[in-house]
Design a protein around this motif. Structure first.
Motif, PDB file in Angstrom:
ATOM      1  N   GLY A  67      36.272  38.655  36.519  1.00 47.85           N
ATOM      2  CA  GLY A  67      35.339  37.643  36.053  1.00 47.85           C
ATOM      3  C   GLY A  67      34.472  37.159  37.198  1.00 47.85           C
ATOM      4  N   LYS A  68      34.509  35.852  37.442  1.00 51.02           N
ATOM      5  CA  LYS A  68      33.667  35.276  38.491  1.00 51.02           C
ATOM      6  C   LYS A  68      34.297  35.396  39.871  1.00 51.02           C
ATOM      7  N   ASP A  69      35.640  35.663  39.900  1.00 51.21           N
ATOM      8  CA  ASP A  69      36.326  35.710  41.183  1.00 51.21           C
ATOM      9  C   ASP A  69      35.953  36.972  41.952  1.00 51.21           C
TER      10      ASP A  69
END
Lengths: 285, 267
Positions: free
Chosen positions: B15-17
């Protein structure tokens, strides 16, 4: 500006309790009540029966029998072979439908937990089944399958199977992942992980699903007989309703409840036999 | 002998990580019969490293060998003890202990005998037919230890085995582990976040630091063996105090540097 102090905002519901040793509980009523859950159950039953009796006596309505008359009706029906025949007819649909629901419900649930493809296939239909008012399906079933046993069986399945599938799937999913890792570290194959970890781990949830499914199956069994196929128990209910035999009508309903209670108790008993670890006390060392 | 050479692992972006470099160029050699403790703050990859040795996790680069054979999965030469005990709640203490033997097809009578023997060793004689839910945490981990010992592995991999126990139970189990180890002399890799535990148990303490996870240094523990009967003396000794203080100093450094760099300390 004065400094903010927590003490200026007292707890509204705080009352200091008295210290000292706990007082021994007095005997009498408290001791009687703490003895067994059955004491409470019988008291509740007596209260409901009492209110029922008082209301029926005072109201004198044609379709509200007295509690005592209803109980006499229960006994009358219980010793009448016709009642037993009606229950046998109805239960054909339950036995076949519930049996199919257990076998396929558990298999589909386990499959959905294991294979994404099965889950993708099952999921939307399951969601539909969970939210649809099942009674609305009855006319459709009737048109498709006619008035015989098969439509009653299908209705029992439609009622019972969703909760069995969902519980089986959830049961497998919630097995402690540490156990799977542990088994893998000792060299277990995927098949061994299923047989030795996932199935035993999911068993309590599967049994709960089966028990809930049974309750829904009984509902389905009675509903279709009331609404469409007037045989068995549904037929009895409709007949006594038509005759204004309110006491017998109520008695039939009570017998149905009895049957459901007995079946559920049997399942609970099996549940405790096959998954005794679900309730445990901890030992200190 | 276990040899870890140049092992690196990156967890891919989720995801955003951003991707996380969990381990970077880890080199480590563990001799036969050695008790190695791996000490490090949370999130330094010490459990990941242990799971790799166990054959439960994959790595991107480098090689891990046990007695010269590359690790490609779990094997009978290694057995693991888990932080969360990982006991089957439906199986008796005896059946849990015999689980590894059952998977290998050992006949029932033999595995029962072997399980009972090990349960006696870990002090659980008389509890063979209990279910894990009826035992305290300390007793459950004794079962976990007996289960690992039952398959007679060359190497015991222990993942913060006493981390979930209270202080008193932990101290008792540390002494018993020392006692058992001094009898069996298996190779042990023991993960912990306690300096005292690392020094008390280990022949060497490998200190790991986080982000990326790597072995910072290795401390020889010159405390004499056997230690099981002398735990109090050891813990009261100047040597013990010096080593633990030194390790703590380094661990604290890892946290403060991160705070000063404007980064959150590892949770």
């Amino acid at each position: 500006m004065t400094a903010f102090r927590v003490q200026d905002y007292p707890l509204k519901n705080y009352q200091p309790r008295g210290g000292g040793p706990t007082k021994a509980q007095s005997g009498g009523l408290r001791a009687l009540l703490s003895r067994s859950p059955w004491t409470y159950r019988l008291i509740v039953l007596a209260i409901i029966g009492g209110i029922w009796q008082a209301y029926a006596t005072a109201a004198q309505l044609l379709l509200v029998p007295k509690f005592t008359d209803t109980m006499i009706g229960v006994v009358t029906l219980a010793i009448n072979p016709d009642t037993w025949v009606a229950f046998m007819i109805s239960n054909q649909a339950l036995v076949v439908g519930f049996g199919i629901s257990v076998v396929f419900g558990v298999l589909l649930g386990l499959g959905a937990a294991r294979f994404r493809s099965i889950e993708g296939f099952v999921d939307p239909y399951l969601s539909i089944l969970m939210v649809t008012p099942m009674a609305a399906l009855i006319p459709i079933l009737m048109m498709a399958l006619g008035l015989d046993l098969s439509s009653r069986v299908v209705l029992v399945i439609v009622f019972a199977i969703p909760v069995i599938i969902v519980n089986s799937r959830t049961g497998v999913r919630q097995v402690d992942p540490n156990l799977i890792e542990m088994a893998t570290s000792f060299g277990a194959t995927e098949r061994e992980i299923w047989v030795k970890i996932l199935l035993p781990g999911a068993l309590p949830a599967i049994m709960t699903g089966i028990r809930l499914g049974l309750g829904r199956g009984v509902t389905g069994m009675v509903i279709i007989e009331l609404l469409m196929v007037a045989v068995g128990i549904g037929n009895l209910i409709l007949r006594y309703q038509g005759n204004f035999s309110a006491d017998l009508l109520y008695a039939v309903v009570i017998l149905v409840i009895f049957e459901a209670l007995i079946l559920v108790s049997i399942l609970r008993f099996i549940e405790r036999k096959v998954a005794p670890w679900a309730s445990q006390t901890v030992l200190r060392d | 002998m276990i040899e870890i050479s140049g092992v690196s692992k990156t967890f891919p972006a989720r995801g955003k990580d951003a991707p996380v470099l969990a381990l970077k160029d880890v080199d480590l050699r563990i001799e036969d019969g050695e008790f190695l403790t791996i000490l490090g703050p949370s999130g330094c990859g010490k459990t990941t490293l242990l799971r790799m040795i166990a054959g439960l996790a994959e790595w991107d680069k480098g090689e891990i060998t046990v007695n010269g054979t590359p690790v490609r999965g779990p094997g009978p030469d290694r057995a693991m003890v888990f932080q969360a005990f990982a006991l089957m709640p439906w199986a008796t203490v005896r059946d849990n202990t015999a689980f590894g033997l059952e998977l290998r097809g050992v006949p029932k009578a033999q595995r029962r005998e072997r399980a009972d023997e090990l349960l006696t060793l870990v002090g659980l004689k008389g509890f063979e037919n209990r279910l894990p839910g009826q035992l305290s945490g300390g007793m459950q981990q004794r079962v976990g230890l007996a289960r690992a010992l039952a398959v007679d592995p060359e190497i015991l991999l222990m993942d913060e085995p006493f981390g979930a126990l209270d202080e008193q139970t932990r101290r008792l189990l540390q002494e018993e582990l020392l006692l058992i180890w001094e009898k069996t002399r298996k190779t042990v890799i023991f993960i912990t976040h306690s300096m005292e535990e690392a020094v008390l148990l280990g022949d060497r303490v490998a200190l790991m630091s986080p982000r990326p996870g790597r072995i910072l240094n290795i401390t020889q523990v010159p405390l004499p063996r056997p230690r099981a009967a002398a735990v109090d003396q050891i813990e009261g000794s100047a040597e013990f105090a010096k080593i633990t203080a030194n390790l703590w100093g380094q661990l604290r450094e890892m946290q403060t540097i991160r705070v000063h760099a404007g980064e959150e300390p590892a949770a």
